[in-house]
Design a protein around this motif. Sequence first.
Motif, mmCIF file in Angstrom:
data_model
loop_
_atom_site.group_PDB
_atom_site.id
_atom_site.type_symbol
_atom_site.label_atom_id
_atom_site.label_comp_id
_atom_site.label_asym_id
_atom_site.label_seq_id
_atom_site.Cartn_x
_atom_site.Cartn_y
_atom_site.Cartn_z
ATOM 1 N N GLN A 258 0.800 -1.230 0.000
ATOM 2 C CA GLN A 258 0.000 0.000 0.000
ATOM 3 C C GLN A 258 0.838 1.288 0.000
ATOM 4 O OE1 GLN A 258 -2.570 0.294 3.418
ATOM 5 N NE2 GLN A 258 -0.925 0.025 4.901
ATOM 6 N N ASP A 259 1.971 1.297 0.717
ATOM 7 C CA ASP A 259 2.777 2.528 0.763
ATOM 8 C C ASP A 259 3.324 2.867 -0.616
ATOM 9 O OD1 ASP A 259 2.244 2.663 3.436
ATOM 10 O OD2 ASP A 259 4.183 1.853 4.082
ATOM 11 N N PHE B 9 0.428 3.969 -2.980
ATOM 12 C CA PHE B 9 -0.066 5.298 -2.612
ATOM 13 C C PHE B 9 0.958 6.382 -2.974
ATOM 14 C CE2 PHE B 9 -0.673 8.700 0.618
ATOM 15 C CZ PHE B 9 -1.909 9.144 0.177
ATOM 16 N N SER B 10 2.229 6.146 -2.672
ATOM 17 C CA SER B 10 3.280 7.129 -2.984
ATOM 18 C C SER B 10 3.326 7.403 -4.478
ATOM 19 C CB SER B 10 4.639 6.627 -2.515
ATOM 20 O OG SER B 10 4.657 6.465 -1.126
ATOM 21 N N LEU C 59 0.183 9.287 -5.683
ATOM 22 C CA LEU C 59 0.214 10.710 -5.297
ATOM 23 C C LEU C 59 0.834 11.560 -6.396
ATOM 24 C CD1 LEU C 59 1.289 10.977 -1.544
ATOM 25 C CD2 LEU C 59 -0.720 12.002 -2.598
ATOM 26 N N GLN C 60 1.797 10.989 -7.120
ATOM 27 C CA GLN C 60 2.447 11.742 -8.192
ATOM 28 C C GLN C 60 1.788 11.516 -9.546
ATOM 29 O OE1 GLN C 60 4.617 14.085 -7.629
ATOM 30 N NE2 GLN C 60 4.521 13.616 -5.446
ATOM 31 N N ARG D 271 -4.298 14.180 -3.460
ATOM 32 C CA ARG D 271 -4.303 13.141 -2.446
ATOM 33 C C ARG D 271 -5.611 12.334 -2.444
ATOM 34 N NH1 ARG D 271 -1.449 12.392 2.605
ATOM 35 N NH2 ARG D 271 -2.708 10.874 3.716
ATOM 36 N N GLU E 54 -5.808 8.326 -2.864
ATOM 37 C CA GLU E 54 -6.443 7.408 -1.906
ATOM 38 C C GLU E 54 -7.469 6.530 -2.609
ATOM 39 O OE1 GLU E 54 -7.900 8.882 1.817
ATOM 40 O OE2 GLU E 54 -6.188 10.208 2.110
ATOM 41 N N THR F 282 -5.681 3.929 -4.796
ATOM 42 C CA THR F 282 -5.045 2.877 -3.989
ATOM 43 C C THR F 282 -6.100 1.888 -3.478
ATOM 44 O OG1 THR F 282 -3.449 4.546 -3.266
ATOM 45 C CG2 THR F 282 -3.432 2.445 -2.102
ATOM 46 N N GLN F 283 -7.197 2.445 -2.969
ATOM 47 C CA GLN F 283 -8.259 1.595 -2.442
ATOM 48 C C GLN F 283 -8.868 0.723 -3.545
ATOM 49 O OE1 GLN F 283 -10.683 3.959 0.181
ATOM 50 N NE2 GLN F 283 -12.354 2.485 0.015
ATOM 51 N N PHE G 275 -6.755 -2.291 -4.695
ATOM 52 C CA PHE G 275 -6.773 -3.493 -3.857
ATOM 53 C C PHE G 275 -8.125 -4.203 -3.902
ATOM 54 C CE2 PHE G 275 -3.100 -1.322 -1.894
ATOM 55 C CZ PHE G 275 -2.173 -2.313 -2.162
ATOM 56 N N VAL G 276 -9.193 -3.437 -4.084
ATOM 57 C CA VAL G 276 -10.505 -4.078 -4.230
ATOM 58 C C VAL G 276 -10.501 -4.951 -5.494
ATOM 59 C CG1 VAL G 276 -12.946 -3.664 -4.701
ATOM 60 C CG2 VAL G 276 -11.792 -2.343 -2.922
ATOM 61 N N THR H 261 -9.187 9.959 4.671
ATOM 62 C CA THR H 261 -9.317 9.086 5.830
ATOM 63 C C THR H 261 -8.505 9.668 6.977
ATOM 64 O OG1 THR H 261 -7.666 7.826 4.655
ATOM 65 C CG2 THR H 261 -9.842 6.857 4.820
ATOM 66 N N ASN H 262 -8.782 9.197 8.165
ATOM 67 C CA ASN H 262 -8.008 9.634 9.324
ATOM 68 C C ASN H 262 -6.571 9.202 9.155
ATOM 69 O OD1 ASN H 262 -10.117 10.756 10.640
ATOM 70 N ND2 ASN H 262 -10.609 8.909 11.804
ATOM 71 N N SER H 263 -5.687 10.127 8.983
ATOM 72 C CA SER H 263 -4.312 9.701 8.859
ATOM 73 C C SER H 263 -3.509 10.267 10.011
ATOM 74 C CB SER H 263 -3.743 10.148 7.524
ATOM 75 O OG SER H 263 -3.809 11.546 7.426
#
Lengths: 257, 184
Positions: free
Chosen positions: B28-29, B32-33, B36-37, B42, B46, B49-50, B53-54, B108-110
């Motif tokens: 995931q990191d 996501f990284s 982002l580019q 952002r 997100e 990325t989500q 994986f789904v 999301t809460n980060s």
Amino acid sequence: MTNDTITQKLEQLATNAPHGLLDEVLDAVGILADEFTLVDGPTGPAYVSWSRAGVTAYVPQAIVASPEDFAAQHPRPADYVEAPPRRLAGHLDRALETGMLGKLAVDLDALGEFQRKVLEKCAEIPPGEIRPYGWIAREIGNPGAVRAVGTALGSNPIPVLIPCHRVVRSDGMIGKYAWGSAMKRELLRGEGLDPNIIEETARRGIRVVGTETTGIYCYPTCRHAKRSFSRYRVDFRSAADAEDSGYRACKVCRPAA
Amino acid sequence: MTTTVTDINWRLADDTDAAFSDLVRSLQDGIFSGALQLTRNRHDAEDVTQETFVRVYRALTGYDQQRIRNLELRTWTWTIALNLCRNRARTRSRRPEVSGVDLDRPVTNSDPGLIAADAADLEIWRGRLSRVSAPQRTAVVLHHVVGLPHVEIAEITGRTESTTRSDLRRGLAALRKIIEEESS
């Protein structure tokens, strides 16, 4: 800026995925684990589990002893935690204390529509009162489905919090309970009811009681029936009998269609 | 690393549900990284990325054990992610920009302590990278930000390894020129 500085800067753009993204993904594909903890309930310590949507199960420790056993019998993956999350803790305490769900969210998504309707209706029965299986069947618009209501309550995943112990046989007898009728009786006693008196009343053929002064008839445990003085109380063998005597059904406990 | 990757292949083949969260954790990191580019903000990163994986999960549940054991998981996951980044860029460019919402704020809460890269830095580099051609940008981000080797990038983008190397070289040169122009 040299190429080396640029690549170094680019490397520093690597970051962490947002906290919570994993849970979002697991929830979206339907495999997010429930969490569960041990709480003090009316039958002693019990395991309570929840999903993101609400409470998913309640099992007394007398039935399932260890967290490992709970996780093994739970229909979804479940992780033991020390305490419920803050969004749940207060509502859960209050629900256990008052005997009503109140603002406590329950997650019945895994169940069929019929069972969900039965359990939601059951959750409306206040502590210290009981209703027959037929009452739920009638209330959810399926008056013939009395046996199916019994089955739906028998596999209630959240007993105690969804008070299936407050639903009794249509002849007034306390009847069966998933964890044995002794526990059902204990739960009712904990709410100020005497199962022996309830069954004695049933054996005498009394199904509903009327109040002379108001002309209204109720289920015997309805808070309105309990409030009226015994000298004004009239016993009836059925709702039809009460209607024939000119009484009308209570709008709170709704003892007739 | 190699042993871990192979190990997770076997665990996924054996019990997809049980091993899936470890797969997400391990990738995931990076996804996501990179996203982002390769997306515009952002919020999109997100989402991408989500969604990646789904889709990975849904695909895995349809594959037999042999196929899962032989998957190059990171390459395969990145192929899906890169497609989503491209689709996101396309649909977004046809739509007007959302205004009044800070799309770079975490959805999301980060945990702010976990974020290594500075938000302002991310924004600046995203601006610079957006002026580099798409194949070069993709190669630069996947290699220098995400840390993928040339051979894997070639596999993901469907280009040859030598093209990937020249994409990288040219991408860096283009970036240097953009930065020089900024200061002049």
